[in-house]
Design a protein around this motif. Sequence first.
Motif, short mmCIF file in Angstrom:
data_model
loop_
_atom_site.label_atom_id
_atom_site.label_comp_id
_atom_site.label_asym_id
_atom_site.label_seq_id
_atom_site.Cartn_x
_atom_site.Cartn_y
_atom_site.Cartn_z
N VAL A 281 -10.00 -20.05 84.03
CA VAL A 281 -9.48 -19.00 84.91
C VAL A 281 -8.36 -19.58 85.77
O VAL A 281 -7.27 -19.00 85.86
N VAL A 282 -8.62 -20.73 86.38
CA VAL A 282 -7.61 -21.36 87.24
C VAL A 282 -6.37 -21.74 86.43
O VAL A 282 -5.23 -21.50 86.87
N LYS A 283 -6.58 -22.28 85.25
CA LYS A 283 -5.46 -22.69 84.40
C LYS A 283 -4.53 -21.51 84.11
O LYS A 283 -3.31 -21.61 84.26
N TYR A 284 -5.11 -20.39 83.71
CA TYR A 284 -4.28 -19.25 83.31
C TYR A 284 -3.78 -18.45 84.51
O TYR A 284 -2.77 -17.76 84.41
N MET A 285 -4.45 -18.59 85.65
CA MET A 285 -3.89 -18.00 86.87
C MET A 285 -2.60 -18.75 87.25
O MET A 285 -1.63 -18.13 87.68
N LYS A 286 -2.61 -20.06 87.06
CA LYS A 286 -1.41 -20.85 87.34
C LYS A 286 -0.28 -20.45 86.39
O LYS A 286 0.87 -20.35 86.80
N VAL A 287 -0.62 -20.23 85.13
CA VAL A 287 0.39 -19.79 84.15
C VAL A 287 0.95 -18.43 84.57
O VAL A 287 2.16 -18.20 84.54
N MET A 288 0.06 -17.53 84.98
CA MET A 288 0.46 -16.19 85.39
C MET A 288 1.40 -16.25 86.60
O MET A 288 2.45 -15.61 86.62
N VAL A 289 1.04 -17.04 87.60
CA VAL A 289 1.87 -17.16 88.80
C VAL A 289 3.22 -17.78 88.47
O VAL A 289 4.26 -17.32 88.95
N ALA A 290 3.22 -18.81 87.63
CA ALA A 290 4.49 -19.45 87.25
C ALA A 290 5.38 -18.46 86.51
O ALA A 290 6.60 -18.42 86.74
N ALA A 291 4.80 -17.65 85.63
CA ALA A 291 5.59 -16.66 84.90
C ALA A 291 6.16 -15.62 85.85
O ALA A 291 7.33 -15.23 85.74
N ARG A 292 5.35 -15.18 86.81
CA ARG A 292 5.85 -14.20 87.79
C ARG A 292 6.94 -14.79 88.66
O ARG A 292 7.93 -14.13 88.97
N ASP A 293 6.76 -16.03 89.06
CA ASP A 293 7.80 -16.70 89.86
C ASP A 293 9.10 -16.78 89.07
O ASP A 293 10.18 -16.57 89.62
N SER A 294 8.99 -17.07 87.80
CA SER A 294 10.17 -17.15 86.94
C SER A 294 10.86 -15.80 86.84
O SER A 294 12.09 -15.71 86.92
N ILE A 295 10.08 -14.75 86.69
CA ILE A 295 10.64 -13.39 86.59
C ILE A 295 11.40 -13.05 87.86
O ILE A 295 12.55 -12.60 87.83
N PHE A 296 10.77 -13.29 89.02
CA PHE A 296 11.40 -12.96 90.28
C PHE A 296 12.61 -13.84 90.55
O PHE A 296 13.60 -13.39 91.10
N SER A 297 12.54 -15.09 90.15
CA SER A 297 13.66 -16.00 90.33
C SER A 297 14.86 -15.51 89.51
O SER A 297 15.98 -15.48 90.01
N GLN A 298 14.61 -15.12 88.27
CA GLN A 298 15.69 -14.62 87.42
C GLN A 298 16.27 -13.34 87.99
O GLN A 298 17.48 -13.13 87.97
N SER A 299 15.42 -12.51 88.53
CA SER A 299 15.87 -11.26 89.14
C SER A 299 16.74 -11.54 90.35
O SER A 299 17.78 -10.89 90.55
#
Length: 85
Positions: A47-65
């Motif tokens: 759960v923790v591992k994939y929550m980190k993946v999820m947060v990193a992906a969201r950060d990437s999306i917002f950063s690109q935006s």
Amino acid sequence: MGNRDSCIYFGHLGLELCKQYNFGDYASRTAQILVNLYESQHQPDSVVKYMKVMVAARDSIFSQSNVQQFENLIFEDQQRQREVT
């Protein structure tokens, strides 16, 4: 149980494709599905591992935006400067 195993298998496969082709939004959604699956199986490490993946992906999306918005502002400013001169 076979359905969950299939979801996990294809979730991992989907994440790999998202990483390969830089599909941040889909990576975030896929990681969220994996988080839910691992929560239902009481596997907190995963759960923790994939929550980190999820947060990193969201950060990437917002950063690109944010970069795109900044570039748009620069372009608009350049257009205004050309109109003034």
